[in-house]
Structures are given as structure tokens and as C-alpha cells.
Write an enzyme that holds these catalytic residues in place. Sequence first.
Site: not given
Ligand SMILES: Cc1ncc(COP(=O)(O)O)c(C=O)c1O
Length: 433
Positions: A122, A225, A253
Site C-alpha cells: 500500500y 516507501d 506516520k
Molecule cells: C506504506 C504506506 N505508504 C503510504 C501511505 C499513505 O499515507 P497517508 O495515509 O498519510 O496518505 C500509508 C498509509 O497507511 C502507508 O501505510
Amino acid sequence: MVSVNRAVEPSIVFVRACGQYLWDADGNRYIDYHAAFSPHLLGHNDPCVNEAVRRTLESGASLYGSGTTELEGRLAEMICEHIPFVDSVQFLNTGSEATSQAIRLARAVTGRDHIIVIQGGYNGWHDDVACNLMTPLERLGPRVSPGEYPFVPISAGIPEERRKLVHVVNFNDLASVDYVCEKYPIAALITEPVLQNVGVIRPQAGYLEGLRELADKHGFVLILDEVKTGFRNGVGGYATAAGVRPDIAVYGKAIANGYPIAALGGRRELMDYFVHPDPERRVLLAGTYNAHPVPVAAAIATIERLTADGGAVYRRLEALSEQFESGLREALEEFGLRAAVARQASAFCVYFMDHEPVDWHDLAGHHDYALDEELRRELIQAGIYWFPVATKQISISAAHTAGDLAETLAAFRTCLERCLEKRRAEPLPEKAP
Ligand SMILES: Cc1ncc(COP(=O)(O)O)c(C=O)c1O
């Protein structure tokens, strides 16, 4: 109205949080392992972070929307100091903005449009990556390697033309990355270093290094990511600990312990495209609220807490996490269940299958989803908040105590026993992801 990924059963209205605890509107207290999808590494409302926010508000700092600020510079320096492959950094508000910008940057740098994403990963909710998360295996077909899977959107409204640019392969499958790169001009591969939106699926030895080699061979931008793994795995994130050098990495986060900020950083040659002297080649990075002083102050205070006393917070987290991991294993062994406890730093998942999954096909084909969901429902009733969706990450914070973990393990045994009793009385329905 709730955001759709929060509309879960049981639907609980939380009204207050402190450290490792949540309280609902009826006054019930829960030990929290959800951590709001994992940012609260220090626990909710950490006093040091909140104090920094309070001081910033009282200092007269504001959002100026012009030039840069001293606070922003300080935070950028801290990040560059702790992450060796980050030469410069840009701030955004959310992880999705950061991954979207990273992909746009990769396209600008390479002059190519196609990207590779990972099945079961994700990376946010925008058009390029809103796909192939918990995809039913019927939609994917059997495992193929080398090969690619169909784009399965997790949102309506993604244009057909856009889908054709996104190629999906399994995690831990280098042959498929090589295969896709031979067929299409790939601008970027984006992946979480550990898949933490379907539990905790760890990279096999050599996988991330292999991605680095393939990026060099085919000339694509490797984007890690680290929105979930960054800061939870140490201030340098997972990549630094593993000795892997992506071209670009994104963070969010835990960087600010629950305040909204994200960071995108990497190699200078790439980052310089955000300030390229040629307007035709410059990559637009905008955002009214980027580097707002409140989340920036929260991030600085969080990193100060995380780096204090030689990383004492991480040592404490590791000790608690080890203790919890062995407690879970012992409990599962007592029940004689086929189960695996997957852990990466303070992130956990209990899989009801006889091994840790290596990719989405492995997980979706073997995990007992019905038992997982039933157990989570029971735990919530017992005051232990594991997010009520199967395989969602369990996060320990520095605010948890050995006593909390002992209480949780006792509830885990009781709730698991109850689920198994129910199953003996009335088999749980088959439930696929
Ligand atoms: C690995 C990862 N990348 C990107 C995101 C997207 O972040 P945001 O919810 O702050 O847009 C998340 C959100 O859970 C994530 O877990």
C-alpha cells in the site's frame, strides 16, 4: 461521516487517548495496538511532543507561505543527518502526497511513464497506487513468475489509460521485476521494504539488494516507501538498518508521532529536479500547508525523543517487543495451533498458517481469516484494541508497559480459547480476504 477505512465493526466512538490507552464515549478503556494505523510510536499525546507544539503555538509562529523557515531547516538537517542516502528533503502533509510526488519525480527524471508496484503493498490512495492491496486470488489467478498480475483498483474512478502504466508483481520476486522491465520503459518501482499493510511480510535475504541491482541495470528509480517502517525501525528507517540505498524514500506516520507531516528525500541529482533551473524540467511540488510549524515542531520533538540517550526508546521498544513476541508464541503453542508470529521491530502480525508468508499469494492462500477476525472482535470486547480487520498491523509504543503486555497476553489466551470453543460448536464460515 467517517473516512471509509475507519468504518469498521465494532463501530466505537473514541473520545480520548493517553499513552497506550484509548477511551470510548461510554467510558471503556482499551490498550491500544492500532496506534491510528501506526504513527503513535511514543504513545498518544506524548508530553514532550505536545509541549513542543504548545511552545510553537505560543511563540507566534505561523504558516507564512513564503520562503522557508528555521524550524523546517532544522528538521531537514536532522533527517539528512540520520539517513545516509538522503541528501535533501521536502515536506508534505501525508504519505500519499509524498508517494505521488516521488513517482512524478521519477517520471520527470527518466522521461518514462510506466511504474511497478507490489501486490499486497500500500502506497497511498492516488491513481497510480490505489490498487492490488488485499486482492481476492480469483482476480489475480495463480502465482506467476516471471510475469505480472492484472491491475485491480481499490477505488472507482481510476482512468483506464492510467491503469495501463502500472505493472503489478509479487513481493520477494525479482525475476518478475526483470521481466516487466524488459517489456516496458519503467520509471520507478515503489515498494514498502516490509509489507506492513497486510501484516508484516519481510523481505527475503537479498531481495532489496536485488531491487537495487535491477534499478541500476534498467535505469529505473527505486522508491522505498518507509511511511510505516521509517522511524518505527530506528531513526534511519528500515533501509538504513538493512544497508540498502534507494534513490528516493518517503516517510510519514511515526516521524511526528501522530501529527500530519510527510517527508520525501533522496539523492541530490534527483531532488534537484524540484528546483531545476529549466522550468520545462522542474518538478512541481506545492501545498499550502507543507511544513506547517505545528507538525514540524512535533517531528523535531519526536526525533529528539527517539535519539535521546543513545536511542533508549528503541532499546525499550525492542525489549518489550521481544517479550511480547515470545509471549504470543508460547500462547499459540499451548493451543497447538498452526500459527506464525511475524515481527519487524515493534510491528507485529499473528498469521494463522504454519509459516510467515513471503508474498500475497502465500498469505491469501493459507491464512485463516475468519479466526483472525473473530479473535480481534473478542479482544476488543476484552479491552484490547487490535484493529478489527484481519492481518492489520499490531503496533507497540514506548508507552506500553510490561504489565500491559501481560494483561494483553492473558486476554489473548482467553479470547483465543473462546474462538476455538465457538468454532468447535459451530464451524466459522470460510472467509477469504
Ligand atoms: C506504506 C504506506 N505508504 C503510504 C501511505 C499513505 O499515507 P497517508 O495515509 O498519510 O496518505 C500509508 C498509509 O497507511 C502507508 O501505510
